[in-house]
Design a protein around this motif. Structure first.
Motif, PDB file in Angstrom:
ATOM      1  N   MET A 232      39.298  41.519  32.296  1.00 45.57           N
ATOM      2  CA  MET A 232      39.606  41.509  33.226  1.00 45.57           C
ATOM      3  C   MET A 232      39.702  40.119  33.581  1.00 45.57           C
ATOM      4  O   MET A 232      40.810  39.975  33.925  1.00 45.57           O
TER       5      MET A 232
ATOM      6  N   PHE B  43      29.528  42.832  47.973  1.00 46.27           N
ATOM      7  CA  PHE B  43      29.416  43.782  47.776  1.00 46.27           C
ATOM      8  C   PHE B  43      29.071  44.218  46.296  1.00 46.27           C
ATOM      9  O   PHE B  43      28.318  44.277  45.848  1.00 46.27           O
ATOM     10  N   GLU B  44      30.259  43.873  45.061  1.00 52.89           N
ATOM     11  CA  GLU B  44      29.845  43.983  43.763  1.00 52.89           C
ATOM     12  C   GLU B  44      28.557  43.444  42.740  1.00 52.89           C
ATOM     13  O   GLU B  44      28.436  44.499  42.781  1.00 52.89           O
TER      14      GLU B  44
ATOM     15  N   ALA C 212      38.332  47.096  38.108  1.00 48.16           N
ATOM     16  CA  ALA C 212      37.121  47.041  38.632  1.00 48.16           C
ATOM     17  C   ALA C 212      36.128  48.083  38.371  1.00 48.16           C
ATOM     18  O   ALA C 212      34.975  47.932  37.938  1.00 48.16           O
TER      19      ALA C 212
ATOM     20  N   SER D 187      40.114  41.420  42.248  1.00 51.64           N
ATOM     21  CA  SER D 187      38.946  42.170  41.519  1.00 51.64           C
ATOM     22  C   SER D 187      38.545  43.185  42.929  1.00 51.64           C
ATOM     23  O   SER D 187      37.458  43.373  42.952  1.00 51.64           O
ATOM     24  N   VAL D 188      39.483  43.835  43.221  1.00 53.75           N
ATOM     25  CA  VAL D 188      39.055  45.274  44.318  1.00 53.75           C
ATOM     26  C   VAL D 188      38.692  46.193  43.350  1.00 53.75           C
ATOM     27  O   VAL D 188      38.672  46.039  42.847  1.00 53.75           O
ATOM     28  N   PHE D 189      37.313  46.546  43.869  1.00 54.56           N
ATOM     29  CA  PHE D 189      36.802  47.590  43.982  1.00 54.56           C
ATOM     30  C   PHE D 189      36.057  48.585  44.640  1.00 54.56           C
ATOM     31  O   PHE D 189      36.418  49.518  44.746  1.00 54.56           O
TER      32      PHE D 189
ATOM     33  N   PRO E 204      36.866  37.291  38.775  1.00 56.27           N
ATOM     34  CA  PRO E 204      36.729  38.418  39.381  1.00 56.27           C
ATOM     35  C   PRO E 204      34.886  38.607  39.379  1.00 56.27           C
ATOM     36  O   PRO E 204      34.498  38.161  37.720  1.00 56.27           O
ATOM     37  N   PRO E 205      34.651  38.937  40.454  1.00 59.18           N
ATOM     38  CA  PRO E 205      32.698  39.137  40.539  1.00 59.18           C
ATOM     39  C   PRO E 205      32.541  40.337  39.429  1.00 59.18           C
ATOM     40  O   PRO E 205      31.042  39.851  38.386  1.00 59.18           O
ATOM     41  N   ILE E 206      33.174  41.235  38.920  1.00 59.94           N
ATOM     42  CA  ILE E 206      32.466  42.091  38.085  1.00 59.94           C
ATOM     43  C   ILE E 206      32.561  41.652  36.824  1.00 59.94           C
ATOM     44  O   ILE E 206      31.301  42.208  35.321  1.00 59.94           O
ATOM     45  N   THR E 207      33.877  41.128  36.165  1.00 60.03           N
ATOM     46  CA  THR E 207      33.651  40.244  34.829  1.00 60.03           C
ATOM     47  C   THR E 207      32.439  39.716  34.431  1.00 60.03           C
ATOM     48  O   THR E 207      31.723  39.811  33.412  1.00 60.03           O
TER      49      THR E 207
ATOM     50  N   VAL F 107      43.229  36.614  43.420  1.00 63.13           N
ATOM     51  CA  VAL F 107      41.706  36.292  42.942  1.00 63.13           C
ATOM     52  C   VAL F 107      41.234  37.751  42.936  1.00 63.13           C
ATOM     53  O   VAL F 107      40.017  38.676  43.054  1.00 63.13           O
TER      54      VAL F 107
ATOM     55  N   ILE G 171      36.753  31.786  40.117  1.00 65.63           N
ATOM     56  CA  ILE G 171      37.545  32.552  40.312  1.00 65.63           C
ATOM     57  C   ILE G 171      38.287  33.841  39.808  1.00 65.63           C
ATOM     58  O   ILE G 171      38.496  34.731  39.683  1.00 65.63           O
TER      59      ILE G 171
END
Lengths: 296, 361, 311
Positions: free
Chosen positions: C284, A225-226, C261, C242-244, A132-135, C238, A130
């Protein structure tokens, strides 16, 4: 399409018993309009990319002036797509296999046992899905570089495992909960050791669940992608990352048609993977049969 | 794996606690070879816990289990050599009937040709020959139960455990399967422990019964012993003594007690330690109550005046609910139907009115 | 305690070993099954996250000088630097409406597709198709299809609805469209599965009690569906939050779609300020979790029991 389904406009008291209109007409039209808009957008997007990838030049007309298939060949050579697709498939397969191997036993335990700290562990496995992948991707990528793994295929595999393992656990747990625990007890009473219970009884029953989880992880990994972008380099880019790089490359991006050709290749790969995977999913749900014991 | 038979299986002070809750406490029981034992009690009484402890599916927290001269409570279930039939059948849904039955033999490494023969015999024993290659999902509930039984007995286990195997079947099928299980037990010389909440089932099938309540043993005995001499009013209640009347002892003479039940007195048989003027509960079976013409004909001076309020036809007999003037409810089985709403006199032999102390742990 | 209790003296003492007593609390060797997943999670998720958190408290000299705050300089910068902090609002401005549109749009579509009609299978497969498209192809397609010279603007001008091409891409709208295309199928699938978990006989029961379709929907289906809708909302939120890539490709990455992001990636990949990148990444996650917690708190007021169906 709408005319075949939407009930003709009628006043409420005129509805005869058994009338199928669940949604009354004005809102039904609204729904169909929304759906149509969505479909037009979707089909438009898909077909323009395909058309673009076969056009030599296409600016201010409905269709390109000339047709060609050369963008595919150019793209293939320019971006070393053979290598990129190999990396993509390799990463996806390794991630699927490893996450199923790690995730299934954990899912089994979480479905079957209560133990102190179970809630905390559930939360721990839920978080990577849940947040964000960036986090978590940025600290993870920072570590990967400091471990000297930056831009390697191994790093790409490792970062993709982070959301995949929890994802397998989340999808498999309800599957396992559906299997009557008495079946395992029965196997033990027949003299089966723990290992035999797993291999002879549980594994065959879990096949549909494992395949479902595997397909979902596969699709997620190929499309991820991220996380991949943060750690990959020229030798370890997956297809989606290498398209992104082509679209944003500094000093004027690549020819648009080149990118379109790659995007078509990407969707084609995805479809092939999906169809291949779906071929192996047995539609007969063994698990469902356990619960549908006739009571008579 | 050894499936050595034993002359007797002994449970010594077997207990099981879940958290702080005692699901089963101090169960002592000796099961002789060839016996059919029923564990009987309402849901939550600990009977399934007891069965699972014997099977090894639940570890004991107290006591020990000895089969012959071998202590088995420390063995995992797969090493005990017992067979089990589950309430939900627990058939392997991905295996055919044959392969379900063969599963245990494969686990024991029985040679293939012998496997084949034994599976065939077991399937014939439960009369499922024409369904041998079907999957469990294609069978009816009764057929699935037969498969489950075949799977348990094909191993020739020293002990067969059955956990309410008939509770998912309809009434008629249940009667058939009862006879079937009893037949298999006898013809194969099995030793069986059978869990049920149905007293009729237990009485008709078992050699001996163990009545449990709140995890504690209430009584162990043959069907006749339990039926005629329940140890306390709980067992009586469970054995079909549907009339439980609260009163006070006024007099005790030998093993006959006189009990004041409000508007009338009753002479009953002392069935537990009683003191004069103690609060008691009188237990009477509906079929021991008889309608008489007048109070003068009452047996042992037990005349109960009550008005039938509900009369149900049950085939050979009538089930009558009658109310006394001060509202006590009396359940009676009568050969002829009394007139509904017309006061009548009922009577019962003193020795069939069991007087129990009210207080029970 | 009763005359018939069979308890023997001495049976009170527990014969269970420590192993048994632990097993009773759920601690036994089967917990080893959890070990690989747990180890994996500790090494690749917990440790890096803690590392990142630690990193965020080691601000670079430049940040410390500009914003002060010692160890917390990065966080001070996060809140004080409007260039960074505004992106919180930019992200929410994009994610909240998108998630709402996806969920609210998925309900009627799922309701309609619950009925049986010809072409239902085809329609639902097309709706789910975007899952295979991926963000990058969607972005490319949007740029071409909805661009100034694209078919969409041509068609709209052709039928006389507009005189000038509409700016669909390289702005807020473009990112939103791309998020709807990728998020709606998920919302639709989830809502459909929650809907199939509601026993259809409840609707029939409502019918026999004289409720019209609107009352049946509002008083029976919607309350039972509400917890599922909240979950669906969280999951699509979610995705949108987290859109990038699409924010970069079809948005206006320096303006209206300068999402968190992107900011985090900029610090990481372009400025190589790992400590600031970690700070933005951590914040974030924190922002998102706060929002999820709010939705969950709201959801806990809904009916949570069985919905009578098979799911």
């Amino acid at each position: 399409m709408a005319t075949t389904v939407a009930a003709p406009r009628r006043r409420k008291q005129n509805l005869v018993p058994g009338d199928k209109a669940i949604v009354a007409s004005p809102s039904a039209w609204f729904v169909w309009f929304g759906m149509a808009a969505f479909l037009i957008l979707l089909i438009g997007i898909l077909s323009t990319v395909v058309v673009d990838s076969f056009g030599r030049q296409w600016f201010a007309n409905w269709l390109p002036q000339e047709w060609t298939a050369s963008w595919y060949g150019q793209g293939w050579e320019r971006f070393d797509l053979g290598h990129v697709i190999t990396v993509t498939v390799l990463v996806a397969v390794v991630v699927v296999v490893v996450s199923v191997l790690i995730g299934t036993p954990a899912a089994y335990l979480l479905a079957r046992k209560n133990f102190p700290g179970k809630k905390a562990i559930n939360l721990l496995f839920l978080l990577p899905v849940i947040i964000p992948p960036i986090t978590f991707g940025i600290p993870l990528a920072t570590l990967m570089y400091s471990w000297g793994l930056g831009r390697t295929v191994l790093a790409v595999i490792l970062v993709n495992l982070v959301p995949s393992v929890p994802f397998v656990i989340l999808t498999m747990t309800p599957f396992i909960e559906q299997i009557n625990p008495a079946i395992e007890s029965a196997a033990k009473m027949c003299g089966a050791s723990i290992l035999k219970v797993f291999t002879k009884v549980l594994a065959p029953l879990l096949v549909p669940g494992i395949l479902a989880a595997a397909i979902l992880v596969l699709v997620r990994t190929v499309g991820m992608f991220e996380l991949t972008f943060l750690v990959s380099g020229p030798q370890s880019d997956t297809l989606v990352v290498s398209i992104y790089r082509a679209m944003t490359s500094a000093g004027g991006s690549e020819a648009r048609q080149l990118v379109s050709a790659m995007a078509v290749l990407y969707t084609g790969t995805m479809l092939v993977i999906l169809i291949a995977a779906l071929r192996f999913v047995n539609p007969t749900q063994l698990v469902a049969r356990v619960r549908d014991n006739p009571d008579d | 794996m050894s499936t050595s038979t034993f002359e007797a299986l002994e449970l010594r002070g077997v207990g099981r606690t879940f958290g702080g809750h005692e699901a089963l406490k101090g169960l002592d029981l000796t099961v002789r070879r060839g016996e059919f034992i029923a564990l009987l009690g309402p849901s939550g009484c600990g009977k399934s816990t007891a069965l699972n402890c014997i099977a090894g599916l639940l570890p004991l927290t107290h006591g020990e289990i000895v089969a012959g001269d071998r202590r088995v409570d420390t063995l995992p279930p797969e090493k005990r050599g017992f067979g089990m039939v589950f309430q939900s059948y627990a058939l392997f849904p991905h295996l055919t009937v044959e392969r379900n039955v063969a599963f245990g033999l494969q686990m024991q490494g029985v040679p293939r040709h012998e496997q084949k023969q034994r599976v065939k015999d077991a399937i014939a024993m439960v009369k499922l020959e024409e369904h041998a290659t079907k999957l469990p999902g294609q069978l009816s509930g009764g057929q699935q139960q037969r498969v489950a039984i075949a799977r348990a007995i094909v191993l020739e286990p020293s002990l067969v455990l059955m956990d309410e195997p008939l509770s998912n079947l309809d009434a008629k099928l249940r009667l058939d399967m009862r006879a079937e299980i009893r037949r298999l037990h006898q013809s194969l010389g099995l030793t069986t422990i059978y869990v049920t909440h149905d007293q009729e089932e237990a009485l008709s099938m078992a050699d001996r019964l163990v009545v449990l309540r709140d995890g504690r043993t209430q009584q162990i005995g043959t069907p006749a012993e339990l039926y005629d001499h329940p140890a306390n009013w709980h067992v009586a209640d469970f054995m079909g003594y549907r009339n439980l009347l609260d009163g006070t002892v006024t007099q005790i003479a030998g093993d006959t007690a006189t009990v004041n039940l409000g508007s009338f007195e009753l002479h009953g048989h002392v069935a537990g330690p009683l003191a004069a003027s103690a609060r008691v509960r009188v237990a009477i079976r509906p079929d021991d109550v008889v309608v008489t013409a007048s109070a003068a004909d009452a047996i042992d001076g037990n005349a109960i005046k009550a008005t039938p309020s509900v009369v149900e036809y049950h085939g050979r007999e009538f089930s009558v609910t009658a109310l006394t003037d001060d509202g006590l409810r009396l359940n009676v089985k009568a050969a002829t139907a009394p007139v509904q709403g017309e006061p009548a006199t009922f009577t019962v032999r003193a020795e069939r009115a069991l007087v129990f102390p009210e207080e029970l742990a | 305690m009763t005359a018939v209790t069979m308890t023997r003296a001495g049976a009170e003492r527990s014969s269970a070993s420590l192993k048994h007593r632990l097993a009773e609390r759920g601690i036994d060797s089967s917990l080893l099954l959890l070990l690989p997943a747990l180890l994996f999670s500790l090494v690749l998720f917990v440790y890096p996250f803690a590392y990142g958190l630690g990193l965020s408290f080691q601000p670079s000299g430049a940040i410390q000088q500009e914003f002060g705050g010692g160890f917390f300089a990065n966080y001070v910068a996060f809140f004080k630097d409007p260039f960074i902090f505004d992106s919180v609002w930019l992200t929410l401005r994009l994610a909240l409406p998108t998630a709402l549109i996806n969920v609210v749009g998925a309900v009627p579509v799922a309701l309609v597709l619950r009925r049986k009609f010809r072409g239902k299978r085809l329609l639902s497969s097309i709706l789910v198709l975007p899952i295979t498209l991926g963000t990058v192809l969607t972005a490319q397609g949007l740029l071409i299809f909805a661009g100034r010279q694209g078919w969409l603007n041509r068609a709209l001008m052709g039928i006389g609805l507009i005189d000038q091409p509409i700016q669909f891409v390289n702005n807020y709208l473009g990112v939103m469209l791309s998020l709807i295309i990728s998020g709606f199928p998920f919302a639709f699938l989830l809502v459909s599965s929650y809907l199939s978990g509601i026993d259809p006989s409840l609707d029939a029961a409502g019918r026999t009690l004289g409720a019209g379709w609107w009352n049946r929907f509002r008083r029976i289906t919607l309350p039972l569906l509400a917890p599922g809708l909240a979950t669906t909302f969280i999951l699509t939120f979610v995705l949108a939050f987290s859109v990038f890539p699409s924010a970069r490709l079809v948005g206006n990455p320096n303006g209206s779609t300068r999402v968190l992001a992107l900011m985090a990636y900029r610090s990481f990949g372009e400025q190589n300020d790992y400590t600031m990148a970690s700070t933005i990444a951590v914040m974030m996650g924190a922002c998102e979790l706060v929002f999820i917690a709010l939705v969950l708190a709201w959801r806990s007021s809904f009916y949570k029991g069985s919905t009578g169906g098979k799911g």
